[in-house]
Design an enzyme around this catalytic site. Structure first.
Site, PDB file in Angstrom:
ATOM      1  N   ASP A 106     -15.278  -5.318  -0.392  1.00  0.00           N
ATOM      2  CA  ASP A 106     -14.825  -5.181   0.993  1.00  0.00           C
ATOM      3  C   ASP A 106     -16.054  -5.308   1.880  1.00  0.00           C
ATOM      4  O   ASP A 106     -16.952  -4.475   1.805  1.00  0.00           O
ATOM      5  CB  ASP A 106     -14.156  -3.827   1.201  1.00  0.00           C
ATOM      6  CG  ASP A 106     -12.981  -3.629   0.247  1.00  0.00           C
ATOM      7  OD1 ASP A 106     -12.282  -4.613  -0.046  1.00  0.00           O
ATOM      8  OD2 ASP A 106     -12.777  -2.494  -0.214  1.00  0.00           O
ATOM      9  N   ASP A 133       0.865  -1.172   0.000  1.00  0.00           N
ATOM     10  CA  ASP A 133       0.000   0.000   0.000  1.00  0.00           C
ATOM     11  C   ASP A 133       0.903   1.224   0.000  1.00  0.00           C
ATOM     12  O   ASP A 133       1.898   1.265   0.738  1.00  0.00           O
ATOM     13  CB  ASP A 133      -0.879   0.032   1.257  1.00  0.00           C
ATOM     14  CG  ASP A 133      -1.874  -1.124   1.310  1.00  0.00           C
ATOM     15  OD1 ASP A 133      -1.925  -1.907   0.342  1.00  0.00           O
ATOM     16  OD2 ASP A 133      -2.596  -1.231   2.320  1.00  0.00           O
TER      17      ASP A 133
END
Length: 245
Positions: free
Chosen positions: A129, A7
């Site tokens: 998600d 990330d």
């Protein structure tokens, strides 16, 4: 398949706890060196999340991602706040193999379905998600997990099956960045319900036992971020548990 992930915020390798920008850990690592190491250990796919771009689309880290793609041979999938076709197209044009689309698929499914028809089902991975509520319903969150989406995972999958959805990444938000182990029950359920989809499991991986458990659940791949960064195990060790298909 083992899918190592990093990330990025402002060019730095970071991890968030349960997607919370206020709970950020920054690693003193070069993104390129880290991905090169994962590639050298045998990874067949790398995963990059542009967290700066996810929060502010005007600050997308496209130049950095382009540089990473140019210096790596391994296919790369990239996600993080894709909101327009221009952004999708830009990533594909700089050589990204697959673009991950999350919130927009919930908010504007017809638009995203048109992209599947235009670019094909190999070019797009849906990111689902989920927050699992007390009734056991899998509710898909949107906008970097900052707001609930209100659609169930199953309803979205059914909608995108009409455009031959092939790749989907599923994260149990309650596990992400926690190193508490993966929600294998979730992956077992969706892999059994939709065997035609290549499911990528994400969230909570801490040990090689977790890797084995996800493999046994029927998922097709596993995204591993934090566990690799803090050296719980190596990419090579993970691939030994779950050889590349």
């Amino acid at each position: 398949m083992i899918i190592p992930a990093i990330d990025l915020i402002d060019g730095q390798v970071v991890r968030l706890y349960q997607g919370d920008y206020e709970q950020q850990t920054t690693f003193n690592l070069s993104p390129l060196d880290q991905l090169k190491s994962y590639q050298a250990q045998g990874a067949n796919l790398l995963h990059i999340v542009d967290l700066t771009g996810a929060k502010d689309p005007t600050k997308r880290q496209t130049a950095l991602i382009s540089e990473l793609v140019n210096h790596l041979d391994t296919p790369i999938q990239v996600g993080g706040g894709i909101r327009t076709e221009a952004q999708l197209n830009e990533l594909l044009e700089i050589g990204v193999s697959r673009v991950v689309i999350g919130s927009l698929a919930v908010k504007e499914p017809e638009l995203v379905k048109s992209w599947f028809e235009k670019y094909g089902n190999e070019a797009i991975c849906l990111a689902l998600d989920v927050n699992i509520n007390e009734q056991g319903e899998k509710i898909v969150a949107v906008s970097g997990w900052q707001t609930g989406g209100g659609k169930s995972l199953e309803s979205l999958v059914e909608e995108f099956k009409t455009v031959d959805l092939k790749h989907a990444l599923v994260t149990d938000i309650s596990r992400d960045g926690t190193l508490q182990g993966a929600n294998t029950e979730l992956y077992r359920e969706i892999a059994a319900s939709y065997p035609e989809i290549q499911w990528q499991a994400s969230g909570g991986i801490a040990t090689l036992a977790d890797v084995n458990a996800v493999k046994d659940s029927g998922a097709d791949g596993i995204i591993i971020g934090k566990a690799l960064l803090i050296k719980q195990f190596s990419v090579k060790e993970a691939i030994a548990c779950w050889p590349n298909a």
